[in-house]
Design a protein around this motif. Structure first.
Motif, mmCIF file in Angstrom:
data_model
loop_
_atom_site.group_PDB
_atom_site.id
_atom_site.type_symbol
_atom_site.label_atom_id
_atom_site.label_comp_id
_atom_site.label_asym_id
_atom_site.label_seq_id
_atom_site.Cartn_x
_atom_site.Cartn_y
_atom_site.Cartn_z
ATOM 1 N N SER A 4 117.875 -36.034 78.035
ATOM 2 C CA SER A 4 118.190 -36.507 76.691
ATOM 3 C C SER A 4 119.314 -35.644 76.139
ATOM 4 C CB SER A 4 116.962 -36.416 75.781
ATOM 5 O OG SER A 4 117.282 -36.897 74.483
ATOM 6 N N SER A 5 120.447 -36.242 75.858
ATOM 7 C CA SER A 5 121.623 -35.519 75.413
ATOM 8 C C SER A 5 121.490 -35.060 73.959
ATOM 9 C CB SER A 5 122.860 -36.408 75.551
ATOM 10 O OG SER A 5 123.988 -35.816 74.939
ATOM 11 N N ASP A 6 122.059 -33.898 73.664
ATOM 12 C CA ASP A 6 122.122 -33.415 72.283
ATOM 13 C C ASP A 6 122.924 -34.357 71.391
ATOM 14 O OD1 ASP A 6 120.641 -31.196 73.023
ATOM 15 O OD2 ASP A 6 122.370 -29.834 73.103
ATOM 16 N N LEU A 7 123.853 -35.108 71.979
ATOM 17 C CA LEU A 7 124.703 -35.997 71.191
ATOM 18 C C LEU A 7 123.947 -37.213 70.665
ATOM 19 C CD1 LEU A 7 126.822 -34.195 72.723
ATOM 20 C CD2 LEU A 7 128.381 -36.129 72.501
ATOM 21 N N LEU A 8 122.705 -37.411 71.115
ATOM 22 C CA LEU A 8 121.893 -38.485 70.548
ATOM 23 C C LEU A 8 121.499 -38.174 69.102
ATOM 24 C CD1 LEU A 8 119.606 -39.472 73.553
ATOM 25 C CD2 LEU A 8 121.497 -40.786 72.572
ATOM 26 N N GLN A 9 121.765 -36.946 68.647
ATOM 27 C CA GLN A 9 121.531 -36.582 67.245
ATOM 28 C C GLN A 9 122.593 -37.157 66.311
ATOM 29 O OE1 GLN A 9 121.148 -32.273 66.840
ATOM 30 N NE2 GLN A 9 120.411 -32.114 68.950
#
Length: 348
Positions: A4-9
């Protein structure tokens, strides 16, 4: 454990739910068609990066892979294939060389088997094969002008890709901060849908989706180094597994199938799915790969199609399709071996 990528924030991030291409990154950020325009940054951090270093790294990889890596320049950016003995594609890596270290990034499904193969082949070579904790971010731009990224471990301009493409590797923990800073300076967020649409228009394959276990490099002409284009297969080197097939097809014939872009019927009630059979007049002529909605062309796809059916009307589970003529290769090389055989037959 799934990624799960941090950029999904980031605002509007819609994760990929079920996709053969990637997981754990955004498919789009709320406006998928508009994201296919302008200067944009795409999170491709699901890819995993292998670092091969040591005094023998260039010779080691040159003996295993399809790209010429001996005497590689420090700024080398390319791709490379690992083939089996029959010339079928097993692994497809993008590649960069920085300060004597070769970085090879691959989709997650290829990582374990590729690393295992490389490590098994080390023997007495003075090399190290390790995973690098890097995130791949891709910038696309209509004018080929890209901002500087100080955190970049390496950058890779991809040959003959339209729009202009720059792959950037940054420490994984810094990817979100890099994306936010670029966004503050006018770079739009875009999801994997935008990248996939560009990849389809460039007829760039994703192994495991667009190519199958029988695929050889010449079925996807973009993989072949030709002229100024740097792909994944150097035609003037040997010493790697499967190179006999590459040489035979290059010099004597053509691949029986070709990867092409397909225009799909936009009025169909459903989109066909990757892996479905392509038929023509009731006869199987190929298999479908990536399917995506393009901002300009509507529904498009990649298809691995028999050469005899490239100009025929096609059908994919009730959805009409046709080969985009602009996706057909204009140069597949002069068949020098075939010319020599013909001369012998004519007694010249």
């Amino acid at each position: 454990m799934s990624y799960s990528s941090d950029l999904l924030q980031l605002p509007g991030a819609t994760p990929i739910e079920s996709n053969l291409l990637a997981e754990g990154v955004a498919w789009h950020y709320g406006n998928p068609l508009a994201e296919q325009q302008g200067l944009r940054i795409i999170d491709r951090s699901h890819r995993r990066v292998i670092a091969v270093s040591g005094p023998d790294a260039a010779e080691f990889l040159n003996n295993l892979l399809s790209q010429k890596l001996i005497d590689a320049t420090p700024s080398l950016t390319a791709a490379a294939l690992d083939l089996d003995i029959q010339g079928h594609i097993l692994h497809h890596a993008d590649l960069a060389l920085v300060d004597g270290t070769f970085y090879l990034d691959v989709p997650p499904a290829q990582f374990d088997s590729f690393v295992d193969y490389l490590r098994k082949m080390v023997f007495w070579s003075d090399v190290s094969v390790e995973e690098a904790d890097l995130a791949i971010l891709t910038l696309l731009a209509d004018d080929a002008e890209f901002p500087a990224i100080d955190e970049a471990v390496f950058t890779r301009r991809v040959s003959d890709f339209a729009p202009a493409r720059l792959d950037v590797a940054v420490p994984r923990g810094e990817a979100l901060g890099v994306a936010k800073r670029l966004h503050e300076h006018g770079v739009a967020y875009a999801g994997m849908m935008a990248f996939t649409a560009a990849r389809v228009r460039n007829v760039e394959p994703e192994l495991g989706v667009d190519l199958d276990e029988k695929s050889i490099p010449h079925e996807a002409p973009r993989l072949i180094n030709r002229g100024e284009h740097i792909g994944a297969v150097h035609l003037n080197k040997g010493c790697y597994r499967g190179q006999e097939t590459v040489a035979r097809v290059e010099n004597l014939g053509r691949s029986p199938r070709l990867l092409v872009m397909l225009q799909l019927d936009g009025s169909a009630p459903h989109d066909p799915q990757p892996g479905e059979t392509i038929t023509s007049n009731g006869r199987k002529v190929g298999r479908l790969g990536t399917v995506v909605q393009d901002a300009d062309y509507g529904p498009v796809a990649l298809g691995l199609v028999k050469r005899s059916a490239l100009t025929a009307p096609l059908d994919i589970e009730g959805v009409a399709a046709s080969v985009d003529p602009d996706s057909l290769p204009t140069d597949e090389g002069e068949k020098l071996g075939r010319l020599a055989v013909d001369k012998l037959r004519r007694g010249r």
